[in-house]
Design a protein around this motif. Structure first.
Motif, short mmCIF file in Angstrom:
data_model
loop_
_atom_site.label_atom_id
_atom_site.label_comp_id
_atom_site.label_asym_id
_atom_site.label_seq_id
_atom_site.Cartn_x
_atom_site.Cartn_y
_atom_site.Cartn_z
N SER A 132 -28.40 -36.27 -26.16
CA SER A 132 -29.31 -34.46 -25.44
C SER A 132 -31.05 -35.38 -25.82
CB SER A 132 -29.43 -33.80 -27.30
OG SER A 132 -28.48 -32.64 -26.24
N ARG A 133 -31.28 -34.74 -25.18
CA ARG A 133 -33.33 -35.95 -25.25
C ARG A 133 -34.53 -34.36 -24.94
NH1 ARG A 133 -31.46 -40.58 -21.48
NH2 ARG A 133 -30.18 -41.77 -22.82
N GLN A 188 -30.17 -28.81 -17.99
CA GLN A 188 -31.57 -29.19 -17.99
C GLN A 188 -32.13 -28.01 -18.24
OE1 GLN A 188 -33.41 -32.18 -15.70
NE2 GLN A 188 -31.16 -32.10 -15.00
N TRP A 189 -33.14 -27.71 -19.39
CA TRP A 189 -33.95 -26.83 -19.66
C TRP A 189 -35.00 -26.97 -19.51
CZ3 TRP A 189 -32.34 -22.08 -21.66
CH2 TRP A 189 -30.79 -21.84 -22.36
N TYR A 190 -35.87 -25.57 -19.26
CA TYR A 190 -37.43 -25.01 -18.15
C TYR A 190 -38.12 -24.33 -19.20
CZ TYR A 190 -35.95 -28.63 -14.51
OH TYR A 190 -35.36 -29.83 -14.08
N PHE A 230 -35.74 -30.29 -21.95
CA PHE A 230 -35.01 -30.54 -22.86
C PHE A 230 -33.69 -31.17 -21.86
CE2 PHE A 230 -30.69 -29.55 -24.79
CZ PHE A 230 -30.45 -30.70 -26.08
N LEU A 231 -33.29 -31.60 -22.05
CA LEU A 231 -32.26 -32.82 -21.35
C LEU A 231 -30.65 -32.96 -22.35
CD1 LEU A 231 -34.87 -34.18 -20.59
CD2 LEU A 231 -33.59 -34.75 -18.58
N HIS A 232 -29.72 -32.30 -21.95
CA HIS A 232 -28.17 -32.70 -21.91
C HIS A 232 -27.65 -33.28 -20.99
CE1 HIS A 232 -25.16 -32.66 -25.09
NE2 HIS A 232 -24.75 -33.08 -24.20
N PHE A 233 -26.92 -34.42 -21.08
CA PHE A 233 -26.31 -35.70 -20.39
C PHE A 233 -25.09 -36.17 -21.02
CE2 PHE A 233 -30.26 -36.02 -18.37
CZ PHE A 233 -30.55 -35.38 -17.11
N LEU A 280 -31.99 -30.77 -32.66
CA LEU A 280 -30.99 -31.60 -31.84
C LEU A 280 -30.34 -31.26 -32.59
CD1 LEU A 280 -33.11 -34.87 -30.92
CD2 LEU A 280 -32.48 -33.07 -29.52
N THR A 281 -29.69 -31.03 -34.26
CA THR A 281 -28.52 -30.55 -34.45
C THR A 281 -28.11 -29.28 -33.84
OG1 THR A 281 -29.60 -29.91 -36.38
CG2 THR A 281 -29.39 -32.23 -36.57
#
Length: 139
Positions: free
Chosen positions: A45-46, A26-28, A35-38, A57-58
């Motif tokens: 990614s979201r 997760q980025w803050y 930004f979140l990546h699961f 996102l790419t």
């Protein structure tokens, strides 16, 4: 770290989970998640739309996030938070200050008429002597 306004900014988060599986990254920006990546979810990614940060996102994944056309308002602290999967959910964090600088154009004029001998003019910008000044003709 510093970049010029309007450039893309790629933030990289290096981590070692010691054979654990990645649960999330997760980025803050200034303590607000953008930004979140699961890896276990689809899509992986979201982006948090309320933050109004233009994430490419790419070019963003489990180790990096790329912000497009960064404005000066994105100067601040960025933090990546990495979490391992169950059962421990070990979490690692790292933050860094990023400065987005504006590349301003300054136009100044110094006129001296009728001097003999001709004056010697020295220009300073923020207490630093400017070594080369282009002429009005662009020379």
């Amino acid at each position: 770290m510093a970049i010029r306004a309007g450039e893309d900014l790629t933030l990289v988060c290096r981590y070692d989970l010691n054979n654990d599986t990645l649960y999330s990254i997760q980025w803050y920006f200034n303590h607000k998640q953008f930004f979140l990546h699961f890896p276990s979810l689809t899509p992986h990614s979201r982006v948090v739309p309320e933050m109004h940060i233009d994430v490419d996102l790419t070019r963003s994944n489990s180790s990096a996030v790329t912000l497009q056309n960064a404005p000066r308002e994105l100067t601040g602290y960025y933090k990546c938070q990495v979490s391992a999967d169950a059962p421990l959910f070990t979490t690692l964090e790292k933050s860094q200050l990023v400065i987005v600088e504006k590349d301003d154009l300054i136009r100044a004029n110094c006129t001296s008429q009728g001097s003999d001998p001709a004056p010697n003019v020295t220009w300073y910008l923020n207490d630093n002597q400017v070594s080369q000044i282009p002429s009005q003709d662009g020379d």
